[in-house]
Design an enzyme around this catalytic site. Structure first.
Site, PDB file in Angstrom:
ATOM      1  N   TYR A 138       0.854  -1.054  -0.133  1.00 30.05           N
ATOM      2  CA  TYR A 138       0.157   0.051   0.059  1.00 30.05           C
ATOM      3  C   TYR A 138       0.947   1.417  -0.154  1.00 30.05           C
ATOM      4  CZ  TYR A 138      -3.281   3.489   1.881  1.00 30.05           C
ATOM      5  OH  TYR A 138      -4.054   4.675   2.035  1.00 30.05           O
ATOM      6  N   ASP A 233       9.433   2.715  -0.658  1.00 29.98           N
ATOM      7  CA  ASP A 233       8.587   3.504   0.048  1.00 29.98           C
ATOM      8  C   ASP A 233       8.574   3.139   1.643  1.00 29.98           C
ATOM      9  OD1 ASP A 233       4.785   3.454   0.344  1.00 29.98           O
ATOM     10  OD2 ASP A 233       6.369   4.320   1.551  1.00 29.98           O
ATOM     11  N   LYS A 261       5.220   9.791   8.707  1.00 33.53           N
ATOM     12  CA  LYS A 261       5.037   9.069   9.928  1.00 33.53           C
ATOM     13  C   LYS A 261       5.988   9.591  11.047  1.00 33.53           C
ATOM     14  CE  LYS A 261       2.458   5.094   8.136  1.00 33.53           C
ATOM     15  NZ  LYS A 261       1.243   5.085   8.614  1.00 33.53           N
TER      16      LYS A 261
HETATM   17  P1  KE4 Z   1      -0.562   8.441   4.607  1.00 31.75           P
HETATM   18  O1  KE4 Z   1      -1.085   9.239   3.348  1.00 31.75           O
HETATM   19  O2  KE4 Z   1      -1.739   7.658   5.243  1.00 31.75           O
HETATM   20  O3  KE4 Z   1       0.205   9.497   5.721  1.00 31.75           O
HETATM   21  O4  KE4 Z   1       0.471   7.483   4.120  1.00 31.75           O
HETATM   22  C1  KE4 Z   1       0.262   6.463   3.228  1.00 31.75           C
HETATM   23  C2  KE4 Z   1       1.208   5.114   3.128  1.00 31.75           C
HETATM   24  C3  KE4 Z   1       2.100   5.101   2.325  1.00 31.75           C
HETATM   25  N1  KE4 Z   1       3.061   4.105   2.389  1.00 31.75           N
HETATM   26  C4  KE4 Z   1       2.898   3.238   3.375  1.00 31.75           C
HETATM   27  C5  KE4 Z   1       3.828   2.076   3.405  1.00 31.75           C
HETATM   28  C6  KE4 Z   1       1.820   3.247   4.277  1.00 31.75           C
HETATM   29  O5  KE4 Z   1       1.782   2.163   5.345  1.00 31.75           O
HETATM   30  C7  KE4 Z   1       1.067   4.393   4.319  1.00 31.75           C
HETATM   31  C8  KE4 Z   1      -0.078   4.594   5.359  1.00 31.75           C
HETATM   32  N2  KE4 Z   1      -0.384   3.332   6.378  1.00 31.75           N
HETATM   33  C9  KE4 Z   1      -1.399   3.151   6.955  1.00 31.75           C
HETATM   34  C10 KE4 Z   1      -1.374   2.022   7.973  1.00 31.75           C
HETATM   35  N3  KE4 Z   1      -1.165   0.747   7.397  1.00 31.75           N
HETATM   36  C11 KE4 Z   1      -2.056   4.411   7.526  1.00 31.75           C
HETATM   37  C12 KE4 Z   1      -3.239   4.050   8.446  1.00 31.75           C
HETATM   38  C13 KE4 Z   1      -4.654   4.620   7.827  1.00 31.75           C
HETATM   39  O6  KE4 Z   1      -4.692   4.471   6.430  1.00 31.75           O
HETATM   40  O7  KE4 Z   1      -5.558   5.426   8.613  1.00 31.75           O
END
Ligand code: KE4
Length: 422
Positions: A138, A233, A261
């Site tokens: 993801y 990523d 994060k």
């Molecule tokens: P954000 O746009 O949510 O800040 O980041 C997206 C993203 C990009 N790449 C990786 C590897 C990620 O894990 C994420 C977002 N992680 C999720 C949890 N697996 C965020 C939690 C959520 O969507 O509320």
């Protein structure tokens, strides 16, 4: 009326991010009133040992005093200026020092924004349109990455959400994690057309799936040979697996890296960076456009700098690993005592139990997990005061704020929750 019922009247699904709604585990989500150290307190006054940790940012736990003080101090001078600040320079220099492959970096406000921008940059730099991702990884919710593999192992991405035009996702190809032959095949079928391959160097969005053998090294070699950029990523693994992220842990330098994060210490942040010759294509230095009102926000920079500085303290990662290893070993021991052998993957302070007896090395094996059993396990832990991710295909995050007593309590809850599974 419950807070959740109230929320659902004015917020889609009652939450501002889908996974929070307990959709895959059932029941009503707890609403957090406050966090402190390794704990959160919900709106009913119930305390949980927290292994969600805001999905990764809180490697120091909730309300770290140095991070809080940094934010409080910064906000005395204002929240945002829309002008460059010295803290952004400090953050860029620190990121580059900790992750040497990042010669230049651009701050943005989320992981999604970092990845969306890195993809545009890779396309602009290579003058190619196609991109490759791996099934089960993801990378945020930008259109080009909301794809699911079509039938078979190798396909063009098809939209995984309404509102994403097939015209956009037709440029997105999907390969299989830990299977370099699927990458070779895609390059063979699309010679000279692939701009980049984006990968979670340790995948944490299909549960935790780790690179096997020389998978990452081979991936880098194929990208180099084919003139495509390799994008790591590291939104989760960045500064989580080591002070140089997964690339430091595995000893591989990608062309571009995306971050998020941890570098915001809990405040909204994202970043992308890499080789100077690539990054200098980004506006205003170059023609690839990208912008953001709150990019490099002084509060997020202050929280991020305070966090990264503590991660550089002597033996931070060794101590965090030692603490997490006690938890992982205890969880394995509980399974042995109960005659269970659910798959369990862990690396440093990330861990994940899959309710399947198959070894989990890719998306297909990950989805063999019994999500109903996970849901039962989740609630068994929650009622014993332990909050893990409300979804099978996420991970547990251990922070430096988790204590030996927390881990002992968690292992007791883990044993009992497993025991009562039917
Ligand atoms: P954000 O746009 O949510 O800040 O980041 C997206 C993203 C990009 N790449 C990786 C590897 C990620 O894990 C994420 C977002 N992680 C999720 C949890 N697996 C965020 C939690 C959520 O969507 O509320």
């Amino acid at each position: 009326m419950s807070l959740f019922e109230q929320a659902k009247k004015v917020i889609p699904g009652g939450v501002n991010s889908p996974v929070r709604a307990f959709g895959s585990v059932g029941g009503e989500p707890y609403f957090v009133e406050k966090g402190y150290g390794s704990k959160v307190l919900d709106s009913n006054g119930k305390e949980y040992i927290d292994y969600v940790c805001s999905w990764g940012p809180l490697i120091l736990g909730h309300c770290d005093k140095d991070v809080n003080n940094a934010i409080v101090d910064a906000v005395q001078n204002g929240a945002s200026y829309g002008a460059p600040t010295r803290k952004e320079v400090e953050m860029a220099e620190l990121i580059s020092k900790m992750i040497p492959s990042i010669e230049m970096v651009r701050m943005v406000s989320s992981g999604t924004e970092a990845i969306m921008s890195a993809i545009r940059l890779a396309r602009g730099f290579t003058k190619r349109d196609k991109i490759v991702k791996f099934e089960g990884c993801y990378h945020g919710h930008s259109d080009a990455l909301l794809v699911k593999a079509g039938s078979g192992l190798l396909t063009f991405g098809t939209p995984s959400s309404p509102g994403v035009p097939a015209d956009v996702t037709k440029h997105t190809l999907v390969a299989q994690y830990n299977d370099i032959s699927t990458i070779e095949q895609l390059f063979k079928e699309n010679p000279g057309e692939i701009a980049c391959v984006i990968v979670e160097p340790a995948a944490a969005n299909m549960g935790l799936v780790l690179p096997e053998g020389e998978f990452l090294q081979k991936l880098q070699a194929v990208c180099k040979r084919e003139g495509a950029l390799l994008i790591f990523d590291e939104v989760i693994t960045g500064f989580r697996l080591s002070a140089s992220g997964a690339q430091g842990y595995y000893g591989i330098q990608p062309d571009l890296t995306t971050l998020g994060k941890i570098i915001g210490g809990g405040l909204p942040v994202g970043a992308y960076g890499g080789r100077r010759e690539i990054m200098e294509m980004i506006s205003p230095a170059g023609p690839v456009y990208q912008a953001g009102t709150l990019s490099g926000n002084p509060l997020a920079m202050s929280a991020g700098l305070a966090t990264l500085k503590k991660l550089n303290e002597k033996d931070f990662y060794a101590k965090l690993k030692a603490k997490a290893d006690v938890l992982w070993a205890g969880m394995a021991e509980n399974q042995t005592k109960l005659g269970l052998n659910y798959a369990f993957n862990q690396i440093e302070s990330l861990g994940c139990t899959f309710f399947t007896n198959q070894k989990v090395t890719n998306y297909q094996s990950a989805i063999s997990a019994d999500t109903k059993k996970y849901a039962q396990f989740f609630h068994g832990m929650l009622k014993r005061g332990v909050a893990i991710a409300p979804a099978q295909f996420e991970v547990m995050f251990v922070s430096s704020a988790h204590t030996d007593a927390d881990i002992e309590h968690t292992l007791k809850a883990h044993y009992e929750a497993l025991k009562e599974l039917n």
